[in-house]
Design an enzyme around this catalytic site. Structure first.
Site, PDB file in Angstrom:
ATOM      1  N   SER A   8       0.809  -1.223   0.000  1.00  0.00           N
ATOM      2  CA  SER A   8       0.000   0.000   0.000  1.00  0.00           C
ATOM      3  C   SER A   8       0.843   1.274   0.000  1.00  0.00           C
ATOM      4  O   SER A   8       0.380   2.326  -0.443  1.00  0.00           O
ATOM      5  CB  SER A   8      -0.936   0.009   1.217  1.00  0.00           C
ATOM      6  OG  SER A   8      -0.187  -0.133   2.421  1.00  0.00           O
ATOM      7  N   ASP A  23      -4.437   7.201  10.043  1.00  0.00           N
ATOM      8  CA  ASP A  23      -4.132   5.861  10.555  1.00  0.00           C
ATOM      9  C   ASP A  23      -2.718   5.774  11.137  1.00  0.00           C
ATOM     10  O   ASP A  23      -2.365   4.794  11.796  1.00  0.00           O
ATOM     11  CB  ASP A  23      -4.328   4.789   9.481  1.00  0.00           C
ATOM     12  CG  ASP A  23      -3.399   4.933   8.274  1.00  0.00           C
ATOM     13  OD1 ASP A  23      -2.433   5.711   8.334  1.00  0.00           O
ATOM     14  OD2 ASP A  23      -3.652   4.243   7.265  1.00  0.00           O
ATOM     15  N   HIS A  67       0.214   5.213   6.881  1.00  0.00           N
ATOM     16  CA  HIS A  67       0.422   5.550   5.473  1.00  0.00           C
ATOM     17  C   HIS A  67       0.730   7.036   5.304  1.00  0.00           C
ATOM     18  O   HIS A  67       0.049   7.891   5.879  1.00  0.00           O
ATOM     19  CB  HIS A  67      -0.820   5.185   4.659  1.00  0.00           C
ATOM     20  CG  HIS A  67      -1.117   3.728   4.668  1.00  0.00           C
ATOM     21  ND1 HIS A  67      -1.965   3.151   5.587  1.00  0.00           N
ATOM     22  CD2 HIS A  67      -0.660   2.721   3.875  1.00  0.00           C
ATOM     23  CE1 HIS A  67      -2.020   1.848   5.363  1.00  0.00           C
ATOM     24  NE2 HIS A  67      -1.242   1.557   4.341  1.00  0.00           N
TER      25      HIS A  67
END
Length: 212
Positions: A36, A182, A185
């Site tokens: 990701s 979060d 990221h």
């Protein structure tokens, strides 16, 4: 008179001949095989690492197409299983950015190392220069686990003669201003820092294209 006629004939033939110009060189195709962090989780289109890296390289005069081969949630095992179709036959260099999800799942570092070894070995066997981007484990997972995990990436790179970048999230990890809510990221500002810091290593990688 005959010599003059022959000269005119040669000149006419040269004028009529098609002009052949050298074909323009194709851009280098650089694949980023990742998770990701490569795929640009939570970012708008064009704001992720591959696109921003391509733009930065072009500003430095590099004719490069950066291919996004990131899959959110992918582990080193997942990257290994999809390697052949993610890194096509037209690839000329590869950045391997995998391992973060192994760490988050508590995967045995020995297993992560074996998967990365197979990935990098198969790429180098194809004659592709490789840059291994390292990851680091937070010490709340235990000092022993952290030390073993952190050492995997440099060891794999050295074993296969690949380039090594110690920490993909250098300057970004754990900084709330540079990450999405979060805390894992990078946001757009964070991606900009990642690109800026890894850029010299990527240019070293590109310099290896066609050198073997």
């Amino acid at each position: 008179m005959r010599r003059l006629a022959a000269l005119f004939a040669v000149l006419f033939a040269l004028a009529a001949a098609p002009v052949v110009t050298p074909a323009a060189a194709e851009p280098i195709r650089l694949v980023v095989l990742g998770d990701s962090l490569t795929a640009g989780y939570g970012l708008p289109p064009g704001a992720g690492f591959p696109a921003r890296l391509e733009a930065a390289l072009k500003k430095r005069g590099r004719d490069v197409t950066v291919i996004d081969a990131g899959v959110s949630g992918d582990t080193t095992a997942g990257g290994l299983s999809r390697l052949d179709w993610s890194v096509g036959t037209d690839a000329q260099a590869v950045i391997v950015e995998l391992g973060g999800n192994d760490m988050l799942r508590g995967t045995d570092p020995a297993r992560t190392a074996e998967n990365l070894n197979q990935i990098v070995a198969r790429l180098t066997d194809r004659g592709l220069p490789v840059l291994v981007a390292g990851m680091r484990a937070p010490r709340n997972l235990g000092e022993a686990y952290g030390e073993a995990f952190d050492a995997v990436f440099a060891t794999v790179a050295e074993r296969h003669g690949a380039l090594f970048y110690p920490f993909f999230l250098d300057g970004v990890a754990a900084d709330p201003a540079l990450n999405l809510p979060d805390g894992i990221h990078p946001n757009e500002a964070g991606v900009a820092i990642i690109v800026e810091r890894i850029l010299p290593a990527v240019e070293q990688l590109l310099d290896r294209v066609g050198a073997s």
